[in-house]
Design a protein around this motif. Structure first.
Motif, PDB file in Angstrom:
ATOM      1  N   VAL A   1       8.619  42.595 -32.091  1.00 32.42           N
ATOM      2  CA  VAL A   1       8.147  41.421 -32.817  1.00 32.42           C
ATOM      3  C   VAL A   1       7.709  41.804 -34.226  1.00 32.42           C
ATOM      4  O   VAL A   1       7.960  41.079 -35.194  1.00 32.42           O
ATOM      5  CB  VAL A   1       6.997  40.762 -32.027  1.00 32.42           C
ATOM      6  CG1 VAL A   1       6.258  39.784 -32.901  1.00 32.42           C
ATOM      7  CG2 VAL A   1       7.544  40.066 -30.803  1.00 32.42           C
TER       8      VAL A   1
ATOM      9  N   TYR B   1      10.853  41.971 -36.165  1.00 30.99           N
ATOM     10  CA  TYR B   1      11.393  40.625 -36.393  1.00 30.99           C
ATOM     11  C   TYR B   1      10.586  39.895 -37.460  1.00 30.99           C
ATOM     12  O   TYR B   1      11.123  39.147 -38.274  1.00 30.99           O
ATOM     13  CB  TYR B   1      11.307  39.807 -35.101  1.00 30.99           C
ATOM     14  CG  TYR B   1      12.585  39.698 -34.300  1.00 30.99           C
ATOM     15  CD1 TYR B   1      13.634  38.898 -34.744  1.00 30.99           C
ATOM     16  CD2 TYR B   1      12.724  40.351 -33.088  1.00 30.99           C
ATOM     17  CE1 TYR B   1      14.791  38.775 -33.995  1.00 30.99           C
ATOM     18  CE2 TYR B   1      13.877  40.229 -32.335  1.00 30.99           C
ATOM     19  CZ  TYR B   1      14.911  39.435 -32.786  1.00 30.99           C
ATOM     20  OH  TYR B   1      16.049  39.306 -32.050  1.00 30.99           O
ATOM     21  N   SER B   2       9.271  40.074 -37.432  1.00 26.99           N
ATOM     22  CA  SER B   2       8.406  39.239 -38.265  1.00 26.99           C
ATOM     23  C   SER B   2       8.699  39.417 -39.743  1.00 26.99           C
ATOM     24  O   SER B   2       8.426  38.535 -40.543  1.00 26.99           O
ATOM     25  CB  SER B   2       6.937  39.531 -37.967  1.00 26.99           C
ATOM     26  OG  SER B   2       6.553  40.712 -38.627  1.00 26.99           O
ATOM     27  N   SER B   3       9.263  40.562 -40.121  1.00 28.75           N
ATOM     28  CA  SER B   3       9.533  40.772 -41.545  1.00 28.75           C
ATOM     29  C   SER B   3      10.709  39.929 -42.025  1.00 28.75           C
ATOM     30  O   SER B   3      10.870  39.713 -43.212  1.00 28.75           O
ATOM     31  CB  SER B   3       9.838  42.238 -41.775  1.00 28.75           C
ATOM     32  OG  SER B   3      11.025  42.564 -41.085  1.00 28.75           O
TER      33      SER B   3
ATOM     34  N   GLN C   1      15.754  43.324 -38.454  1.00 27.34           N
ATOM     35  CA  GLN C   1      16.122  42.464 -37.339  1.00 27.34           C
ATOM     36  C   GLN C   1      17.219  43.092 -36.493  1.00 27.34           C
ATOM     37  O   GLN C   1      17.175  43.013 -35.273  1.00 27.34           O
ATOM     38  CB  GLN C   1      16.530  41.073 -37.810  1.00 27.34           C
ATOM     39  CG  GLN C   1      16.657  40.157 -36.604  1.00 27.34           C
ATOM     40  CD  GLN C   1      17.003  38.733 -36.941  1.00 27.34           C
ATOM     41  OE1 GLN C   1      16.658  38.230 -38.004  1.00 27.34           O
ATOM     42  NE2 GLN C   1      17.685  38.069 -36.038  1.00 27.34           N
TER      43      GLN C   1
END
Lengths: 299, 670
Positions: A106, A109-111, A117
């Motif tokens: 996560v 992903y958050s970036s 990703q």
């Protein structure tokens, strides 16, 4: 709930010594890898120098959320390992490990960055590839020792005449060694995060982390590696000190084997990573369990 | 006193349903729904308190069939059943779905013939059975089900304005929703199989009409698919009733279980009971949308989202698993290949469904389809746990039912709200939902995490399930569970990732969401948290007493798959995971820098300088692996495998039951 003194010692040792052992192993890894590639290699303590340097860097981040996830990753890796060395339930340990890893995914992903990703997705793929085998390892240990509790397994409960779980779990053992390559992020399965500069995607998951955050991830990996080797240790336990020594030695040999594999293979495609680990899980792990089931019926 | 509460519980939603049917005024609908929902929820809580859900009191059997009220009720049910059968028959012919007409033309006459001849002479001692399990179901239906109805008020307002060209048939929608709740209460409280069958068929019909609500071609097609599959289950139900009534002269579930358990204790399986149980479980399997019948639940998504939430969480599919779990003491497997036992059939169908539905979920980008496959998979796990027929398995199954109901309802409703505000239910379009609808995104994140991550409830139950499969020799299912749960992590993980991604320049649009929707979503979040924190209490005081009654002579400790130490660890971890973000999320004093991209970042984190100096916008897509986990292939394998299991099990049991029957006919004694 009676707390055994060994459990407390195990926990304290892990919390304090875990990162040092993990970092030291990482240093040894780099040295051996260098020798295999005909280089001299960095000093053994290099991983620690690296982490110190990372901590001293200017603190920057791409958004205000990801540091939180990385912190959770570290916290849950420590909880996972802590539960392991405290002698808790093996399945609980595995599930907690999944949660820990998911925080890393996560965080990546958050970036919302392309490399991150892709790395995060590959990390998920790798989790999907190895998890069945890890669960079957726990099930196998349970079927031989009669307990999911690590404390009981180490004490050698359930096995007669000083037997060790390995004698019933050869297939499971092979399967676990196989997926350990994924967990240690070694080539040919270092899809999400690699330490070889020649791969098509090198630092996938960790692309967007820097400085102190990256240092935390390093330390978390050290913690993680130590208790992953702890699984191997479990295969040899019958409650005696000499089998404990054997367990540690075999765990170190397995680590060496992984370094060797790392240097002997080129990275494979994700399809191969997934299919091969599942095929190994079925042919070695599942068949072992089914045979064990019949065996238990006969015993 | 209790009987009155129960009758109220079934009648209140029914009265509200009728009120909504006749008072079609837009302004009146909201208040009626709110009052009805509040009253229903209140009565379900009252019943739970009256029955002392937390006590060891044991099941409470009520309402003898000899009373006048029961006789009248029975006759009313028979008339309604016949009328509904005629309706289905005509609809089937009108829409050229003859199979539906045929199925109803077989089962309804059989049942009425049976009721008028043999059934008439059977004395029913207790029409109603209340135990902790049925009270848990009452609370789920009464709280989650009514929350969904409240949510639907705002949602259907939007729905109608999006479909302004269609006539406003919301009165019909809300009528069905409340009727559904009423019938569900009926199912979980019936002890008389004929009562249960009556309510069972009402839920089938309600779901049929709800799925077909929009009357588009697709909706009509899918609603008939659901109807036909569920009628098939209904047919099995009728056959079970006739068989049980015809041979044992009883219609009561508790009698059925007692007789079966006694036979099991003697070590001589009773093949007639086995056949009855198998038929009932088959009915449960169709309703719980297990393979090969899973397609009806996927098709049900054409309906407005509250329908899906209702079908998936607190009603319909839960009726299927309710029946199977109820029969669990009669299930169970002996050894790894116990082909002829109903337990083996149930366990294998559940296991196969769990693993294949999980695989299929990987390839879905439509959020509702992911949720649907996840429902099918989780129900598979529940069914498999029940099939084991051990106390541990039942513990895991009931825990799964509770956690799944709350979490899945939360997720469906969140997706519904997202769909109405971002105009899509595709996970790919939920990119950056965190920026656009932060609160909703947090709700969804909690829901998803609660579906598959330690230390939340679903994972606790999955853990318990795995442990019970290992203990009871369900080795095949162990293998299915380990692969299925690995894949579960993948498909939830990538959705979770999409939601948490922080995408630059997103406008906050969440203030357009209706107040009722926030209220209901918030209510779900509170429930998820409360249950996750208090489940050890719930287990010890409600679930365990039920199990020790169902498996008589059992100690409390062996009714639980997990030790209390482990449960406490989980609760502590839940607390940790809830507190950490409150303390630390989003607090950073670091300098924020641009992302690293495939080319030079243009500074907005959304475009980079591509080749030839062109600005290239970044587009990130998730990974669906159609080549590996093809949905079509998984369904095909599932249908073949489960049909094979049914064929083997039914032929075994049919031949055994037939030989017993012949033996009896020939004058032999058992």
């Amino acid at each position: 709930m009676t707390v055994s003194i060994y459990a407390v010692i195990g926990l304290v040792c892990y919390l304090i010594a875990g990162p040092f052992v993990g970092g030291f192993l990482a240093g040894v890894d780099r040295r051996i890898t260098a020798r295999m590639q005909g280089r001299f290699g960095p000093p053994i303590m290099q991983p620690f120098y690296d982490v110190r340097k990372l901590i001293e860097k200017e603190p920057v981040t791409v958004n205000s959320g990801q540091d939180f996830y990385v912190m959770c990753f570290l916290v849950f890796v420590i909880i996972t390992g802590g539960l392991f060395f405290f002698g808790e339930n093996l399945l609980l340990v595995i599930f907690a490990l999944t949660t820990a890893n998911l925080f890393l995914v996560v965080a990546a992903y958050s970036s919302n960055s392309p490399y991150s990703q892709i790395g995060a997705e590959r990390e998920l793929l790798q989790m999907m590839a190895y998890e069945p085998m890890v669960l079957l390892t726990a099930v196998g240990l349970y079927m031989t020792t009669g307990s999911f509790r690590i404390g009981d397994i180490v004490a050698g409960g359930g096995l007669e005449n000083g037997g060790i779980p390995l004698q019933y779990l050869v297939g499971i053992f092979i399967g676990y060694i196989f997926i350990l390559t994924i967990k240690f992020r070694k080539s040919p399965f270092d899809l999400s995060l690699s330490h070889h500069a020649h791969q098509e995607l090198v630092k996938g998951v960790t692309t967007e982390f820097s400085g102190r955050t990256l240092a935390l991830i390093e330390v978390a990996h050290w913690y993680e590696n130590v208790f992953l080797l702890g699984f191997i240790f479990l295969f040899f336990q019958n409650g005696t000190w000499y089998m404990a020594v054997v367990g540690i030695v075999v765990a170190l040999l397995a680590y060496f084997l992984e370094i060797f594999i790392d240097n002997a293979f080129a990275r494979m495609k994700w399809q191969f990573a997934l299919k091969s680990s599942w095929i190994v899980t079925i042919t070695f792990g599942a068949v072992n369990l089914i045979l064990l089931y019949y065996l238990k019926g006969l015993m | 006193m209790t009987l009155e509460t129960i009758i109220f519980l079934v009648l209140i939603p029914l009265v509200i349903a009728l009120a909504l049917l006749f008072i079609r005024h837009d302004a009146a609908r909201g208040p009626i729904v709110f009052i009805g929902a509040a009253a229903t929820a209140a009565f379900s809580v009252v019943l739970a308190i009256q029955q002392e859900i937390w006590s060891d009191a044991g099941p409470n059997l009520l309402w003898s069939g000899a009373t006048e009220s029961a006789e009248i009720t029975g006759n009313v049910m028979m008339v309604v059943e016949a009328a509904l059968a005629v309706v289905i028959f005509i609809l089937g012919i009108k829409y050229k779905k003859v199979l539906a007409s045929v199925l109803v033309a077989i089962q309804c006459p059989i049942l009425i013939w049976f009721e008028l001849t043999k059934g008439h002479s059977i004395e029913v001692a207790n029409n109603i059975n209340i135990d902790q399990f049925s009270l848990i179901m009452v609370l789920i239906i009464g709280i989650i089900g009514t929350l969904i109805c409240v949510y639907a008020v705002g949602y259907m307002k939007d729905f109608q304005s999006h479909h302004a060209d269609q006539p406003d048939r919301r009165w019909w929608f809300f009528f069905l929703m409340f009727l559904f709740l009423s019938a569900m209460f009926g199912i979980v409280l019936s002890n008389n199989l004929i009562y249960m069958y009556f309510f069972w068929e009402i839920t089938t019909l309600c779901s049929f009409f709800l799925i077909g609500y929009t009357k588009t071609d697709e909706a009509v097609k899918n609603s008939f698919r659901a109807l036909i599959m569920n009628l098939l289950g209904g047919l099995a139900f009728v056959l079970a009733i006739v068989m049980l009534g015809g041979t044992y002269g009883t219609l009561e579930i508790d009698q059925l279980i007692q007789t079966g358990v006694a036979a099991k204790a003697l070590g001589q399986p009773d093949y007639i009971i086995n056949a009855v149980v198998m038929l009932l479980c088959f009915a449960g399997i169709t309703k719980a949308a297990q393979m090969p019948f899973n397609s009806w639940l996927l098709g049900a998504m054409v309906a407005p989202t509250p329908t899906s939430a209702l079908l998936h969480s607190s009603t319909m599919v839960k009726a299927g698993v309710f029946l199977i779990v109820k029969l669990a003491p009669l299930l169970g497997v002996q050894g790894i290949m116990d082909l002829g036992s109903p337990g083996f059939m149930v366990m294998m169908v559940g296991g196969v469904t769990f693993v294949l539905a999980s695989f299929a979920a990987v390839t879905q980008s439509n959020a509702k389809r992911v949720l649907a496959y996840s429902t099918i998979a989780n129900l598979g796990l529940i069914v498999a746990c029940a099939g084991l027929g051990t106390p541990e398995g039942v513990w895991a199954a009931i825990m799964l039912i509770i956690f799944h109901a709350v979490t899945k309802s939360l997720l469906f409703l969140s997706v519904g709200t997202a769909e109405h505000n971002i105009g899509s239910r595709d996970i790919e379009d939920m990119d950056g939902l965190f920026g656009r609808m932060p609160r909703l995104a947090v709700f969804m994140i909690i829901g998803i995490a609660a579906m598959f991550l330690a230390p939340f409830g679903m994972l606790v139950s999955k853990w318990a399930a795995l442990q019970s499969f290992v203990d009871a020799g369900g080795i095949w299912v162990v293998l299915m569970v380990v692969f299925g749960s690995a894949v579960t992590v993948f498909y939830w993980g990538k959705w979770l990732g999409k939601l948490t991604a922080i995408v630059a320049n997103r406008q906050n649009i969440q203030d357009k969401v209706h107040g009722e929707e926030w209220f209901v979503l918030m209510g779900h979040i509170v429930l998820v948290i409360i249950i996750s924190l208090s489940f050890p209490l719930f287990s010890g005081n409600v679930v365990v007493p039920f199990i020790t009654d169902a498996f008589s002579g059992l100690s409390d400790a062996s009714a639980v798959a997990l030790s209390s130490d482990n449960m406490i660890i989980m609760v502590v971890l839940v607390a940790v995971i809830l507190v950490l973000p409150l303390l630390f999320y989003g607090r950073t004093r670091k300098r924020i820098v641009p992302l690293y991209m495939a080319g030079a970042n243009e500074g907005d984190n959304l475009t980079f300088a591509g080749a030839m100096g062109k600005d290239v916008p970044v587009r990130l897509r998730n990974w669906y692996m159609e080549g590996v986990f093809s949905e079509k292939l998984m369904n095909r394998i599932g249908v073949i495998a489960t049909c094979f299991i049914f064929a083997v099990s039914f032929s075994f049991v049919a031949s055994l039951a037939l030989s017993v029957f012949r033996y009896l006919q020939g004058g032999g004694a058992l």
